[in-house]
Scaffold this active site. Structure first.
Site, mmCIF file in Angstrom:
data_model
loop_
_atom_site.group_PDB
_atom_site.id
_atom_site.type_symbol
_atom_site.label_atom_id
_atom_site.label_comp_id
_atom_site.label_asym_id
_atom_site.label_seq_id
_atom_site.Cartn_x
_atom_site.Cartn_y
_atom_site.Cartn_z
ATOM 1 N N ASP A 7 0.815 -1.222 0.000
ATOM 2 C CA ASP A 7 0.000 0.000 0.000
ATOM 3 C C ASP A 7 0.846 1.268 0.000
ATOM 4 O O ASP A 7 0.304 2.375 -0.060
ATOM 5 C CB ASP A 7 -0.989 0.007 1.172
ATOM 6 C CG ASP A 7 -0.303 0.029 2.532
ATOM 7 O OD1 ASP A 7 0.911 -0.263 2.584
ATOM 8 O OD2 ASP A 7 -0.973 0.329 3.538
ATOM 9 N N HIS A 49 -0.929 8.055 8.937
ATOM 10 C CA HIS A 49 -0.641 6.652 9.267
ATOM 11 C C HIS A 49 0.848 6.347 9.428
ATOM 12 O O HIS A 49 1.198 5.350 10.062
ATOM 13 C CB HIS A 49 -1.201 5.717 8.191
ATOM 14 C CG HIS A 49 -2.686 5.715 8.084
ATOM 15 N ND1 HIS A 49 -3.511 5.482 9.160
ATOM 16 C CD2 HIS A 49 -3.510 5.928 7.013
ATOM 17 C CE1 HIS A 49 -4.779 5.542 8.763
ATOM 18 N NE2 HIS A 49 -4.797 5.822 7.476
ATOM 19 N N GLY A 64 -0.195 2.763 5.013
ATOM 20 C CA GLY A 64 -1.452 3.309 4.513
ATOM 21 C C GLY A 64 -1.296 4.473 3.555
ATOM 22 O O GLY A 64 -1.958 5.500 3.699
ATOM 23 N N HIS A 72 -10.445 6.921 8.531
ATOM 24 C CA HIS A 72 -9.550 5.944 9.158
ATOM 25 C C HIS A 72 -8.966 6.483 10.463
ATOM 26 O O HIS A 72 -8.717 7.681 10.594
ATOM 27 C CB HIS A 72 -8.408 5.583 8.204
ATOM 28 C CG HIS A 72 -8.863 5.004 6.903
ATOM 29 N ND1 HIS A 72 -9.220 5.799 5.825
ATOM 30 C CD2 HIS A 72 -9.039 3.720 6.513
ATOM 31 C CE1 HIS A 72 -9.590 5.010 4.822
ATOM 32 N NE2 HIS A 72 -9.491 3.751 5.213
#
Length: 378
Positions: free
Chosen positions: A102, A144, A152, A181
């Site tokens: 990711d 993140h 992320g 998130h």
């Protein structure tokens, strides 16, 4: 799209606002594969609505390795720099630093990280110097990233860098995160301190990234009770979200008494986002933002998630108008990305008919738990 809090209009029109921007910075941010050209779309819509004339536009500096190393480890930064030059996706060390899946390795990714980090540091410095009341970096908010790894789609935690910069002057800094998130990277960075309180409202569901942020996650050691997490189920709408936000933030303000605020305003909560989770509109997020701005503290505003690019531009443009006390026309002005806003070419985002999975009694229990936890803050 004229729904705004009248009582705050006079204050917002006298508010001094810095907007971090340069063509080079936007071009660099456009290269992020997760949100290609999003930075340009956001800036172009803000410009098309004529909002730049109400702000002081400040060119960001590019962060040095030393500036980013205030939080990130030297080994992570050196590795990011090395693979960025090579564009090497096969380096065996990359997985140890969270690079791959990711957080893909692409040529120039270090330059992107340094640009975003530098832009948020520029915004924070303007607040420190008393040059503005509010500073905006919509291309920031990558919450993140950990000190020694990417995560992320976040390669640098510019939010943490901004908070640390503000801590040079302000003893207590509040971080508020309304991205879909959980703001895990920021919470982790400050989990052992009572000088930074982190408040994150987010989706919390089995298998949903990053899998942290339950109401029982409250910080560690001296930082216990200084992490506040507000978990939601799918489908939450403006009214219920804003009521929960206000209930929590009222208590946070009274008990933590922050001297400065960093607010991450990820737009992946919007109805129509590919995440297909929350069912919110810019009007709801603006109510939350207006509540924070009403405290009249030095405030740093950051972007974050938002994967329906047109809706993200709609949201952050509307929020920019909110900060400035400007009511924006519903009709999208003609500009470079005009065709992206079809078929209605409207600034509004309408909620879908999907059900709200959040039961009032459950949210009341969450709020009650948080208020009980906050009573331990000293």
């Amino acid at each position: 799209m004229s729904e705004k809090s009248d009582s705050n209009d006079d204050k917002s029109r006298t508010r001094s606002v810095v907007y971090v921007y340069s063509p080079e910075y936007i071009q660099t941010c456009d290269s992020l594969s997760k949100v290609p050209n999003r930075a340009s779309m956001v800036h172009s819509l803000i410009e098309a609505y004529g909002l730049l004339k109400y702000m002081r536009v400040v060119k960001p500096h590019v962060a040095s390795i030393e500036e980013m190393a205030v939080f990130h480890t030297d080994s992570y930064l050196q590795h990011l720099h090395k693979i960025s030059q090579d564009g090497d996706n096969d380096d065996p060390q990359s997985a140890d630093f969270g690079l791959g899946y990711d957080c893909p390795v692409v040529e120039g990714i270090f330059d992107y990280a340094a640009a975003v980090g530098g832009a948020t540091l520029t915004a924070a410095q303007n607040l420190l110097d008393g040059k503005c009341d509010v500073a905006i970096n919509w291309a920031g908010g990558w919450h993140h990233a950990k000190k020694d790894e990417a995560s992320g789609s976040c390669y640098v935690n510019d939010a943490v860098l901004g908070i640390l910069k503000l801590r040079e002057k302000y003893d207590r800094v509040l971080y508020v995160d309304v991205d879909l998130h959980h703001g895990d990277g920021v919470e982790d960075a400050f989990s052992f301190t009572s000088k930074v309180m982190t408040v994150s409202l987010h989706k919390f569901s089995p298998g949903f990234f990053p899998g942290t942020g339950d109401v029982t996650d409250t910080g560690l050691g001296k930082g216990r009770w200084y992490a506040v997490n507000v978990p939601f189920e799918d489908g939450v709408r403006d009214d219920r979200y804003c009521q929960t936000f206000t209930s929590v933030m009222q208590e946070v303000k009274a008990l933590f008494n922050p001297e400065a605020v960093v607010m991450q305003l990820g737009a992946d909560t919007m109805a129509g986002d590919p995440m297909c989770s929350f069912n919110m509109t810019p009007v709801g997020v603006a109510k939350c933002l207006t509540y924070i701005l009403g405290w009249e503290l030095p405030t740093l505003l950051l972007g974050g998630g938002g994967y329906n690019l047109a809706n993200t531009a709609r949201c952050w443009t509307y929020l920019t108008g909110t900060v400035l006390g400007q009511t924006l026309s519903s009709e999208i002005p003609d500009h470079e990305f005009f065709t992206e806003y079809g078929p209605d070419y409207s600034l509004e985002i309408s909620p879908s008919c999907r059900p709200d999975r959040n039961e009032s009694q459950h949210l009341e229990r969450v709020i009650s738990t948080i208020k009980g936890n906050l009573k331990n803050v000293v």
